[in-house]
Design an enzyme around this catalytic site. Structure first.
Site, PDB file in Angstrom:
ATOM      1  N   HIS A 186     -23.691 -19.301  38.716  1.00  0.00           N
ATOM      2  CA  HIS A 186     -22.697 -18.870  39.723  1.00  0.00           C
ATOM      3  C   HIS A 186     -22.954 -19.577  41.058  1.00  0.00           C
ATOM      4  O   HIS A 186     -22.021 -20.012  41.733  1.00  0.00           O
ATOM      5  CB  HIS A 186     -22.764 -17.362  39.944  1.00  0.00           C
TER       6      HIS A 186
ATOM      7  N   THR B 235     -27.011 -16.131  37.135  1.00  0.00           N
ATOM      8  CA  THR B 235     -26.852 -16.126  38.593  1.00  0.00           C
ATOM      9  C   THR B 235     -26.916 -17.549  39.145  1.00  0.00           C
ATOM     10  O   THR B 235     -26.140 -17.923  40.033  1.00  0.00           O
ATOM     11  CB  THR B 235     -27.969 -15.281  39.236  1.00  0.00           C
TER      12      THR B 235
END
Ligand code: NAD
Ligand code: ZN
Length: 345
Positions: free
Chosen positions: A43, A40
């Site tokens: 990203h 995450t």
């Protein structure tokens, strides 16, 4: 304080000075000591469409952490400064149907620490008291920083009884490796792990896999034959997010087999529904950790098994000082690693 934040839209992060957050009445302020990098965070750094839709800039990122409480709000009674803690990164509304039924992991208004609000890649993080998990003394900072992904592994692996079962784990990232160790701990007969990376398969082997398979060279049918299996896997733990891995898992399940899906695909893809139907497979999506049953189980299974604790620790392959965050992110992005930890102490 130091904080690793996205200060403006676009790719990149900055290690900047930001004001220290203060705990509100029902909140706790934690001095972060260790924090783990997760997909995450990559990203968010990269600023893809998903990241752009989630963040509220300027915002500090990071959600896997261990630290020490330095201040508590007026209404906090259970925790005190000096307590060593990690945090559940899913902050829930407390009011939707699922929250009120005690199924907080299924909250329809979940907010992500370090995704939608200021997170833990900083000297200090503030979070609601109900999201704090207090560690016993034997949990050291690095082990504590693993509790978030260990919770994903635990939540997924303990969906169904595993005693005597044949288990397939697709994807030997940090979560797949920890799931392998938990599945063996929970009594599985054979645990077979797939990954495209030989280094990651070696980590799975060290964590207790009975057989590791690289789909580039070997089919799961052959792996089954090698183990004397005739009817297919009883339980599948999908931890790669790769459509090819899902397809081969579905093809290698026993009738009535159960699949827990944790890996997040980049986009939608086709699956063989005919086989799921005629083989009567159960496919269940898994998100986050159960609040707080998963946290309880993690602490208790680690406390009774030095082997499991060692296997969980083995997923950490790289450690960086917070100042060297760029190297840490580059290492995590390379895939030539297990879990990467930032030291904020
Ligand atoms: P990771 O990216 O480190 O591990 C994924 C692994 O899958 C990699 O080692 C990769 O080589 C392997 N892989 C890729 N293609 C494959 C294939 N065809 N067959 C077998 N293996 C293949 O990720 P992680 O941190 O270990 O997390 C595992 C997955 O879980 C990721 O997809 C992540 O996004 C997801 N995740 C989901 C949740 C949730 O709440 N649902 C939470 C955390 C992580
Ligand atoms: Zn809710």
């Amino acid at each position: 304080m130091r904080a690793l934040a996205k200060m403006r839209p676009g790719a990149g992060l900055e290690l900047v000075e930001r004001p220290e957050p203060e705990a509100g009445d029902w909140e706790v302020k934690v001095r972060v000591q260790r924090a783990g990098l997760c997909g995450t965070d990559l990203h968010l750094q990269q600023w893809d469409d998903w990241a752009a839709s989630q963040m509220n800039l300027p915002q500090t990122i990071g959600h896997e952490f261990y630290g020490e409480i330095v201040a508590v709000g007026r209404e906090v009674k259970e925790l005190v400064p000096g307590d060593k803690v990690s945090g559940e990164g899913h902050i829930v509304c407390g009011y939707c149907r699922n929250c009120r039924a005690g199924r907080r992991h299924q909250c329809v208004r979940t907010v992500g620490l370090g995704v939608n609000t200021d997170g833990a890649f900083a000297d200090y993080v503030v979070l609601p008291v109900e999201n704090v998990w207090k560690h016993p003394d034997w949990v050291d900072p690095e082990l504590g920083a693993l509790f978030d992904p260990l919770g994903n592994a635990t939540h997924t692996t303990l969906q169904w009884p595993l005693v005597g079962e044949d288990v397939l784990v697709t994807g030997a990232g940090p979560i797949g490796v920890m799931a392998t160790a938990i599945a063996k701990h929970a009594g599985a007969r054979h645990v077979v792990v797939t990954d495209l990376s030989p280094e990651r398969l070696a980590l799975a082997e060290r964590a207790g896999a009975d057989l590791t398979v690289n789909p580039r060279t070997t089919r799961l049918r052959e792996a089954q034959a090698q183990l004397g299996m005739r009817e297919g896997f009883d339980v599948g733990l999908e931890m790669s997010g790769a459509p090819a891995a899902v397809a081969e898992m579905i093809d290698n399940m026993n009738h009535g087999g159960k699949i827990a899906m944790l890996g997040l695909p980049a986009s939608g893809y086709a699956v063989n529904w005919g086989r799921i139907i005629t083989h009567m497979l159960t496919v269940k999506g898994i998100y986050g950790r159960e609040m707080f049953e998963t946290w309880y189980l993690m602490t208790s299974i680690l406390s009774t098994s030095p082997q499991l604790k060692d296997a969980v620790r083995s997923v950490v392959t790289h450690r960086f000082a917070a100042e060297d965050w760029e190297d840490a992110f580059a290492t995590a992005r390379s895939g030539q690693c297990g879990k990467v930890i930032l030291d904020w102490s």
